[in-house]
Design a protein around this motif. Structure first.
Motif, PDB file in Angstrom:
ATOM      1  N   ARG A 282       0.837  -1.211   0.000  1.00 36.73           N
ATOM      2  CA  ARG A 282       0.000   0.000   0.000  1.00 36.73           C
ATOM      3  C   ARG A 282       0.867   1.255   0.000  1.00 36.73           C
ATOM      4  O   ARG A 282       0.631   2.192  -0.761  1.00 36.73           O
ATOM      5  CB  ARG A 282      -0.926  -0.014   1.223  1.00 36.73           C
ATOM      6  CG  ARG A 282      -1.667   1.268   1.522  1.00 36.73           C
ATOM      7  CD  ARG A 282      -2.751   1.573   0.542  1.00 36.73           C
ATOM      8  NE  ARG A 282      -3.706   0.476   0.507  1.00 36.73           N
ATOM      9  CZ  ARG A 282      -4.995   0.605   0.639  1.00 36.73           C
ATOM     10  NH1 ARG A 282      -5.505   1.798   0.829  1.00 36.73           N
ATOM     11  NH2 ARG A 282      -5.790  -0.426   0.555  1.00 36.73           N
ATOM     12  N   LEU A 283       1.877   1.282   0.865  1.00 32.42           N
ATOM     13  CA  LEU A 283       2.757   2.452   0.927  1.00 32.42           C
ATOM     14  C   LEU A 283       3.481   2.667  -0.400  1.00 32.42           C
ATOM     15  O   LEU A 283       3.613   3.805  -0.866  1.00 32.42           O
ATOM     16  CB  LEU A 283       3.776   2.285   2.060  1.00 32.42           C
ATOM     17  CG  LEU A 283       3.223   2.374   3.482  1.00 32.42           C
ATOM     18  CD1 LEU A 283       4.267   1.910   4.495  1.00 32.42           C
ATOM     19  CD2 LEU A 283       2.748   3.779   3.789  1.00 32.42           C
ATOM     20  N   LEU A 284       3.932   1.582  -0.993  1.00 34.17           N
ATOM     21  CA  LEU A 284       4.633   1.694  -2.275  1.00 34.17           C
ATOM     22  C   LEU A 284       3.690   2.112  -3.397  1.00 34.17           C
ATOM     23  O   LEU A 284       4.102   2.814  -4.321  1.00 34.17           O
ATOM     24  CB  LEU A 284       5.332   0.380  -2.609  1.00 34.17           C
ATOM     25  CG  LEU A 284       6.521   0.039  -1.702  1.00 34.17           C
ATOM     26  CD1 LEU A 284       6.948  -1.403  -1.897  1.00 34.17           C
ATOM     27  CD2 LEU A 284       7.684   0.994  -1.944  1.00 34.17           C
ATOM     28  N   ALA A 285       2.444   1.710  -3.313  1.00 38.68           N
ATOM     29  CA  ALA A 285       1.465   2.085  -4.335  1.00 38.68           C
ATOM     30  C   ALA A 285       1.146   3.575  -4.278  1.00 38.68           C
ATOM     31  O   ALA A 285       0.780   4.174  -5.286  1.00 38.68           O
ATOM     32  CB  ALA A 285       0.184   1.267  -4.160  1.00 38.68           C
ATOM     33  N   GLU A 286       1.286   4.156  -3.093  1.00 39.94           N
ATOM     34  CA  GLU A 286       0.961   5.568  -2.913  1.00 39.94           C
ATOM     35  C   GLU A 286       2.120   6.503  -3.270  1.00 39.94           C
ATOM     36  O   GLU A 286       1.947   7.717  -3.279  1.00 39.94           O
ATOM     37  CB  GLU A 286       0.525   5.809  -1.468  1.00 39.94           C
ATOM     38  CG  GLU A 286      -0.792   5.131  -1.128  1.00 39.94           C
ATOM     39  CD  GLU A 286      -1.140   5.172   0.347  1.00 39.94           C
ATOM     40  OE1 GLU A 286      -0.283   5.543   1.175  1.00 39.94           O
ATOM     41  OE2 GLU A 286      -2.286   4.821   0.682  1.00 39.94           O
ATOM     42  N   ALA A 287       3.280   5.944  -3.536  1.00 39.51           N
ATOM     43  CA  ALA A 287       4.455   6.765  -3.865  1.00 39.51           C
ATOM     44  C   ALA A 287       5.147   6.180  -5.084  1.00 39.51           C
ATOM     45  O   ALA A 287       5.030   4.995  -5.378  1.00 39.51           O
ATOM     46  CB  ALA A 287       5.420   6.796  -2.686  1.00 39.51           C
ATOM     47  N   GLU A 288       5.889   7.013  -5.757  1.00 47.80           N
ATOM     48  CA  GLU A 288       6.631   6.534  -6.928  1.00 47.80           C
ATOM     49  C   GLU A 288       7.790   5.637  -6.502  1.00 47.80           C
ATOM     50  O   GLU A 288       8.024   4.585  -7.087  1.00 47.80           O
ATOM     51  CB  GLU A 288       7.152   7.726  -7.725  1.00 47.80           C
ATOM     52  CG  GLU A 288       7.776   7.331  -9.038  1.00 47.80           C
ATOM     53  CD  GLU A 288       8.135   8.538  -9.871  1.00 47.80           C
ATOM     54  OE1 GLU A 288       9.236   8.534 -10.436  1.00 47.80           O
ATOM     55  OE2 GLU A 288       7.318   9.479  -9.953  1.00 47.80           O
ATOM     56  N   GLU A 289       8.484   6.062  -5.478  1.00 43.90           N
ATOM     57  CA  GLU A 289       9.665   5.328  -4.997  1.00 43.90           C
ATOM     58  C   GLU A 289       9.932   5.780  -3.562  1.00 43.90           C
ATOM     59  O   GLU A 289       9.788   6.953  -3.251  1.00 43.90           O
ATOM     60  CB  GLU A 289      10.856   5.673  -5.903  1.00 43.90           C
ATOM     61  CG  GLU A 289      12.005   4.747  -5.808  1.00 43.90           C
ATOM     62  CD  GLU A 289      13.078   5.088  -6.834  1.00 43.90           C
ATOM     63  OE1 GLU A 289      13.289   4.275  -7.734  1.00 43.90           O
ATOM     64  OE2 GLU A 289      13.701   6.168  -6.728  1.00 43.90           O
ATOM     65  N   ILE A 290      10.302   4.825  -2.702  1.00 42.42           N
ATOM     66  CA  ILE A 290      10.527   5.158  -1.295  1.00 42.42           C
ATOM     67  C   ILE A 290      11.829   4.520  -0.812  1.00 42.42           C
ATOM     68  O   ILE A 290      12.059   3.334  -1.028  1.00 42.42           O
ATOM     69  CB  ILE A 290       9.373   4.657  -0.394  1.00 42.42           C
ATOM     70  CG1 ILE A 290       8.025   5.165  -0.895  1.00 42.42           C
ATOM     71  CG2 ILE A 290       9.590   5.086   1.047  1.00 42.42           C
ATOM     72  CD1 ILE A 290       6.847   4.623  -0.125  1.00 42.42           C
ATOM     73  N   PRO A 291      12.678   5.288  -0.129  1.00 44.04           N
ATOM     74  CA  PRO A 291      13.894   4.719   0.450  1.00 44.04           C
ATOM     75  C   PRO A 291      13.561   3.812   1.636  1.00 44.04           C
ATOM     76  O   PRO A 291      12.536   3.981   2.304  1.00 44.04           O
ATOM     77  CB  PRO A 291      14.692   5.933   0.928  1.00 44.04           C
ATOM     78  CG  PRO A 291      13.959   7.133   0.473  1.00 44.04           C
ATOM     79  CD  PRO A 291      12.602   6.732   0.042  1.00 44.04           C
ATOM     80  N   LEU A 292      14.423   2.871   1.898  1.00 45.76           N
ATOM     81  CA  LEU A 292      14.220   1.914   2.983  1.00 45.76           C
ATOM     82  C   LEU A 292      13.996   2.611   4.320  1.00 45.76           C
ATOM     83  O   LEU A 292      13.094   2.237   5.068  1.00 45.76           O
ATOM     84  CB  LEU A 292      15.416   0.952   3.081  1.00 45.76           C
ATOM     85  CG  LEU A 292      15.371  -0.043   4.235  1.00 45.76           C
ATOM     86  CD1 LEU A 292      14.129  -0.913   4.175  1.00 45.76           C
ATOM     87  CD2 LEU A 292      16.634  -0.896   4.255  1.00 45.76           C
ATOM     88  N   HIS A 293      14.780   3.618   4.627  1.00 46.32           N
ATOM     89  CA  HIS A 293      14.638   4.268   5.938  1.00 46.32           C
ATOM     90  C   HIS A 293      13.252   4.899   6.105  1.00 46.32           C
ATOM     91  O   HIS A 293      12.708   4.902   7.204  1.00 46.32           O
ATOM     92  CB  HIS A 293      15.759   5.294   6.190  1.00 46.32           C
ATOM     93  CG  HIS A 293      15.689   6.516   5.332  1.00 46.32           C
ATOM     94  ND1 HIS A 293      14.973   7.631   5.695  1.00 46.32           N
ATOM     95  CD2 HIS A 293      16.241   6.795   4.127  1.00 46.32           C
ATOM     96  CE1 HIS A 293      15.091   8.557   4.749  1.00 46.32           C
ATOM     97  NE2 HIS A 293      15.850   8.068   3.781  1.00 46.32           N
TER      98      HIS A 293
END
Length: 109
Positions: free
Chosen positions: A24-35
């Motif tokens: 869900r978090l990844l679907a809401e953003a283009e790209e997310i860093p691990l931290h």
């Protein structure tokens, strides 16, 4: 097993609520860093990273290195397998509910 990646079944990958939340978090953003992903959970980066590895093995997550940072993004195409599976059962329930409705209408008459 998933046709997209033989390492892990997509159903196994989405079985865990933490992994579903990651999707869900990844679907809401283009790209997310691990931290940034790890900050959303009451667990350490290592635990989040293990969940991401399972999602990667199912082909649901792609990653890339940017300097010392690893960034993740969603690859939703393996979820088509889940959608297709659910569509079959959706037809099943729709048909059975129509039958039930017909029986109820017949009893009323």
């Amino acid at each position: 097993m998933s046709e997209n990646n033989p390492l892990r079944d997509v159903f196994d990958a989405i079985a865990d609520p933490t992994r579903r939340r990651l999707i869900r978090l990844l679907a809401e953003a283009e790209e997310i860093p691990l931290h940034e992903l790890a900050s959303q959970f009451p667990m350490g980066r290592t635990a989040v990273s293990k969940h991401l590895t399972i999602l990667k093995e199912a082909g649901l997550v792609l990653d890339r290195k940017v300097g010392r940072e690893t960034r993740f993004r969603l690859n939703a195409s393996p979820l088509k397998e889940v959608q297709d599976w659910l569509a079959f059962y959706s037809k099943f329930w729709h048909t059975n509910l129509l039958r039930l409705n017909q029986l109820l209408e017949e009893e009323e008459e």
